[in-house]
Design an enzyme around this catalytic site. Structure first.
Site, short mmCIF file in Angstrom:
data_model
loop_
_atom_site.label_atom_id
_atom_site.label_comp_id
_atom_site.label_asym_id
_atom_site.label_seq_id
_atom_site.Cartn_x
_atom_site.Cartn_y
_atom_site.Cartn_z
CD GLU A 125 53.73 -6.29 84.23
OE1 GLU A 125 53.54 -5.23 83.65
OE2 GLU A 125 53.29 -7.39 83.84
CG ASP A 126 49.84 -5.08 88.09
OD1 ASP A 126 50.75 -4.32 87.69
OD2 ASP A 126 48.93 -5.50 87.37
#
Ligand code: MN
Length: 481
Positions: A74-75
Site C-alpha cells: 500500500e505505502d
C-alpha cells in the site's frame, strides 16, 4: 534498535526462520525509508510492533514476515512479484490478503455487512490474514492519540463494531477486551472517565480482600489433593463492566466479578474437584453455577464459574479452568495453531476447519453468497443477531446439542436440524409438553419437533423466527424473495 525486542521474541522459531525474519527487517527498513508516522517516529516502528504482537501469539515465521511487510504494497512502490521473489508466494499472498482488507473504509452500519463479509472470507481462506489485520489494528489503536479527532472516532467505532465482535467470535478474549477498552474512551469519554474513577475507588479494597481469601483456598485445595497451578485475580475489562452495569441499573452492588478469582488446575477432574472445595468452604449463590466445560460457549470458551458468599459474606466470583482452557480463552482460534512448548506447529494447514467449532464461518459465507445482492438492513440485523448475541444450548430428544441464538423458537430449532423438518413442522414439544411454535427456548430445553408430510411453512413464522437460516428457508418454501 527497535528490532532487537522482536528478535528476542521469535526465539521459539528454528534458527533459519529467525534469519528470514532478520532479512525481512532489513527489507522493510529500505522500503519505508524516510517515511514517518504522525508521532514523528520512523515508520518501521509500526510493522515491527505488529510483528511483535504476532510473535507474542507464537505464530509461524511466515505470519511474522507478512506482519513486517503488511504495509509495503500500500505505502511503497514494492510489488507483489518482488515480495514473492524475496519471501515466497505464501508470504506474498498473506500481504495481499491484508492489503485487500484495508481497501474498504468503514462508513457506519450500511457498510459493515461488506466489512464482515470480507473479514470472514479472509478467515476462511487463511486465518493468518485476520490475525495480521488484528495485530495491525491493535497497534494503531494503541497509538491512536496521534491521529486527528475525526479519524480517531471512525477507527474506534470500526474497532468496536467489527473487530471486537469478530475477535470475540473467534474466541480471542484478550484481544476483544483490549480492542474495546481502547475504543471506549474515544467513543464515550465521559462514561469512561466516570467508570475508571469508580473502579479505582473500589479496586484496592476488593484486591485486599481477595488476597486474604487466597491462602484459605490454597490450604483447602492441598488438603483435598487438587492439583492446582496457580490462583490469580483478573480485573474485569472496563467496557464489559460498563455493559454489565447498564444491564443492572448501574447498581454496583450487583457486580460480583469486578475482580474475580481464577484457579488454574492440571486436569478436568481437578476443575470439578476445586469447585467442590469452594462450595464446601462457602455457600454458592443459587443459579450462578455455570459449567462451560460440559457445555462450552460457541467460541470454544471453557471454564467453571461459580459465585459464593465468601468470608464475611462478601459475594465473590470464581473461575476454574485448566491451562489449556486458559490458553483457548485468551487466544481462541489462534491457540490451535500456536507453537507448542516443543517448538512444533500443532496444525499444518491454516485454512479453516470445515467441521467443528468454527464451521459457522463457512455456513455464513454460503448464505451470504446467495444474498450478495441483498445487503439490506434486515440481513445485517439478522447476521448480528445470529453471530454476535448470546447463544443458548438446547437438546434433541437423543441428546444432541444444538446451539441457537437467545430467544430462538422451536421453528428455528427445526430448521437448524434440517430444512425438511422445518418445512413440515406442525408442532413442538418442549421438555415433554406441547408448546407454541413461537415460544422462546431456554438453555437446556429438550425439543421434539412433530412433522406432517403435507404441511408447509406459514408466512406467520417470519414474524417470530430469529435465525437467518429459518427466515431464508421459509421464504424459499413460500417463494417470496
Ligand atoms: Mn499497518
Amino acid at each position: 534498535m527497535s528490532s532487537q525486542k522482536l528478535l528476542q521474541k521469535v526465539k521459539y522459531l528454528p534458527e533459519e526462520e529467525q534469519k528470514s525474519i532478520q532479512k525481512a527487517i532489513v527489507f522493510i527498513k529500505k522500503a519505508h525509508f524516510n517515511q514517518k508516522r504522525l508521532s514523528g517516529e520512523s515508520y518501521i516502528i509500526h510493522p515491527i510492533a505488529v510483528a511483535e504482537i504476532l510473535a507474542e501469539l507464537k505464530l509461524d515465521s511466515l505470519s511474522i514476515i507478512a506482519g513486517l511487510l503488511h504495509d509495503v504494497l500500500e505505502d511503497t512502490p514494492i510489488t507483489f512479484k518482488e515480495i514473492e521473489k524475496e519471501f515466497g508466494k505464501e508470504v506474498a499472498n498473506l500481504v495481499k490478503g491484508v492489503s485487500k482488507l484495508s481497501e474498504i473504509k468503514y462508513r457506519g452500519q450500511e457498510r459493515s455487512v461488506e466489512n464482515f463479509r470480507r473479514m470472514f472470507l479472509a478467515v476462511a481462506e487463511d486465518f493468518r490474514v485476520i490475525l495480521i489485520k488484528f495485530a495491525d489494528r491493535l497497534h494503531n489503536m494503541r497509538t491512536i492519540k496521534w491521529l486527528p479527532q475525526e479519524k480517531q472516532k471512525r477507527i474506534a467505532l470500526e474497532t468496536m463494531e467489527i473487530f471486537a465482535p469478530l475477535a470475540n467470535r473467534l474466541g480471542m478474549g484478550r484481544l476483544k477486551g483490549e480492542f474495546e477498552d481502547l475504543a471506549f474512551p474515544i467513543l464515550y469519554p465521559n462514561e469512561y472517565n466516570w467508570i475508571r474513577n469508580e473502579v479505582n475507588k473500589r479496586y484496592g479494597e476488593r484486591e485486599n480482600y481477595l488476597r486474604k481469601l487466597k491462602p484459605i483456598i490454597e490450604k483447602e485445595l492441598r488438603t483435598e489433593k487438587i492439583n492446582f497451578i496457580e490462583i490469580n485475580f483478573r480485573a474485569k475489562h472496563l467496557w464489559s463492566l460498563y455493559q454489565k452495569l447498564q444491564r443492572y441499573d448501574m447498581d454496583w452492588d450487583k457486580i460480583y466479578d469486578l475482580v474475580a478469582l481464577r484457579i488454574i488446575v492440571k486436569t478436568i477432574s481437578d476443575c470439578y474437584g476445586a469447585l467442590g472445595v469452594i462450595h464446601k468452604l462457602w455457600h454458592p449463590l443459587p443459579g450462578r453455577i455455570k459449567d462451560y466445560i460440559a457445555l462450552p460457549k460457541p467460541n470454544g470458551y471453557q471454564s467453571l464459574h461459580t459465585t459464593v458468599f465468601a468470608k464475611d459474606g462478601v459475594i465473590t466470583e470464581f473461575q476454574i479452568r485448566t491451562e489449556e482452557m486458559h490458553r483457548v480463552a485468551e487466544n481462541g482460534i489462534a491457540s490451535h495453531w500456536l507453537y507448542d512448548e516443543f517448538g512444533k506447529n500443532r496444525e499444518k494447514t491454516f485454512s479453516l476447519p470445515k467441521k467443528g467449532m468454527f464451521s459457522w464461518i463457512n455456513q455464513l459465507l454460503e448464505w451470504q453468497k446467495k444474498l450478495s445482492s441483498n445487503t439490506s438492513k434486515e440481513f445485517l440485523g439478522t447476521l448480528k443477531f445470529d453471530f454476535f448475541n448470546n447463544r443458548i444450548f438446547v437438546f434433541t430428544p437423543k441428546g444432541d446439542v444444538i446451539n441457537l441464538p437467545q430467544d430462538a423458537t422451536p421453528i428455528d430449532f427445526a430448521y437448524q436440524i434440517h430444512s425438511e423438518i422445518g418445512d413440515h413442522c406442525i408442532g413442538a414439544k418442549v421438555n415433554g409438553k406441547l408448546t407454541a411454535l413461537s415460544s422462546q427456548l431456554k438453555n437446556g430445553d429438550i425439543i421434539e419437533i412433530i412433522t406432517a408430510k403435507n404441511k408447509k411453512p406459514s408466512a406467520d413464522w417470519l414474524k417470530f423466527v430469529k435465525t437467518y437460516k429459518a427466515k431464508d428457508k421459509i421464504k424459499q418454501a413460500l417463494k417470496i424473495k
